[in-house]
Design a protein around this motif. Structure first.
Motif, PDB file in Angstrom:
ATOM      1  N   GLY A   1      61.171  47.632  68.203  1.00  0.00           N
ATOM      2  CA  GLY A   1      60.016  47.525  69.093  1.00  0.00           C
ATOM      3  C   GLY A   1      60.162  46.268  69.928  1.00  0.00           C
ATOM      4  N   GLU A   2      59.135  45.933  70.659  1.00  0.00           N
ATOM      5  CA  GLU A   2      59.188  44.753  71.526  1.00  0.00           C
ATOM      6  C   GLU A   2      59.279  43.466  70.711  1.00  0.00           C
TER       7      GLU A   2
ATOM      8  N   HIS B   1      58.307  43.564  66.688  1.00  0.00           N
ATOM      9  CA  HIS B   1      57.855  44.838  66.134  1.00  0.00           C
ATOM     10  C   HIS B   1      59.043  45.623  65.589  1.00  0.00           C
TER      11      HIS B   1
ATOM     12  N   HIS C   1      66.454  45.755  68.401  1.00  0.00           N
ATOM     13  CA  HIS C   1      65.003  45.681  68.330  1.00  0.00           C
ATOM     14  C   HIS C   1      64.409  47.087  68.299  1.00  0.00           C
TER      15      HIS C   1
ATOM     16  N   ALA D   1      61.856  47.358  73.412  1.00  0.00           N
ATOM     17  CA  ALA D   1      62.231  48.235  72.303  1.00  0.00           C
ATOM     18  C   ALA D   1      63.569  48.890  72.578  1.00  0.00           C
ATOM     19  N   ASP D   2      64.365  49.034  71.520  1.00  0.00           N
ATOM     20  CA  ASP D   2      65.675  49.684  71.547  1.00  0.00           C
ATOM     21  C   ASP D   2      66.714  48.869  72.308  1.00  0.00           C
TER      22      ASP D   2
ATOM     23  N   ALA E   1      53.055  43.662  63.549  1.00  0.00           N
ATOM     24  CA  ALA E   1      54.234  42.905  63.969  1.00  0.00           C
ATOM     25  C   ALA E   1      54.665  41.940  62.875  1.00  0.00           C
TER      26      ALA E   1
END
Length: 215
Positions: A148-149, A198, A146, A177-178, A128
């Motif tokens: 990832g998270e 991330h 994003h 995410a996304d 991360a």
């Protein structure tokens, strides 16, 4: 513990003036109810400040309040939460929070009025990008996606998200995410938050310059 003592400790916790041992005791007692009670306490303090005549607090409390408003002690309520977020020891979290008072700690970013501190998180943050972000009051952080998270802990100020929600001091915000959004820092006080993310894409930004070092 009487209701009056309970309320008084919540007030000092919200103001960042409760001693560390009492803060830890209150966290154990309230558990998952802590954030809800803190939010209600902050709202009550705001309402009282505009409706009651100003009266000087006791001298000992006044000294603690002044110390909490100016200097590194003002971030002390976040030591344990920051330590958990970035997976470091509490003493390391204390040092990192204290460093935010020094102008040389902050690095410029490609975004106007956005500054960064790059950190190395613990094992739980492997892969991360970890750090602190400061956004000048009233500035909009540009639209981004994003990969990832993302996990955010707001240390100062607040912001309005493009989905209409508001995130304030002491709040924890997660982005899946996304997901994609932008946000605008509240007026009056710079927004400062800790972040574990991330991967993120910001159109027009050199991400090697924007992202903290990977843990």
């Amino acid at each position: 513990m009487t209701a009056a003592n309970h309320d008084a400790r919540l007030v000092e916790y919200a103001l960042g003036t409760l001693p560390a041992d009492e803060r830890a005791e209150l966290e154990r007692e309230l558990g998952t109810r802590l954030q809800a009670e803190l939010r209600a306490t902050r709202e009550a303090l705001t309402a009282l400040s505009s409706s009651l005549p100003l009266q000087p607090p006791p001298s000992a409390l006044r000294e603690r309040l002044l110390a909490s408003v100016h200097g590194p002690a003002r971030f002390s309520p976040f030591i344990d939460r920051l330590a958990r977020l970035i997976d470091v020891a509490a003493e390391r979290a204390r040092e990192l929070l204290a460093s935010l008072e020094h102008p040389g700690t902050w690095l410029a970013s490609p975004g106007a009025n956005i500054h960064l501190v790059h950190l190395v998180g613990g094992p739980a943050c492997a892969g991360a990008d970890v750090g602190f972000v400061r956004v000048t009051a009233g500035t909009t952080f540009p639209h981004h996606r994003h990969l990832g998270e993302e996990h955010v802990l707001v240390l100062q100020g607040g912001y309005c998200d493009s989905d209409g929600s508001h995130v304030g001091t002491g709040d924890h915000a997660d982005m899946p995410a996304d997901s994609a959004h932008e946000f605008t820092a509240d007026p009056g006080q710079d927004l400062i938050y800790a972040v574990v993310v991330h991967g993120v894409e910001i159109p027009g930004f050199d991400m090697d310059a924007v992202l903290p070092r990977r843990g």
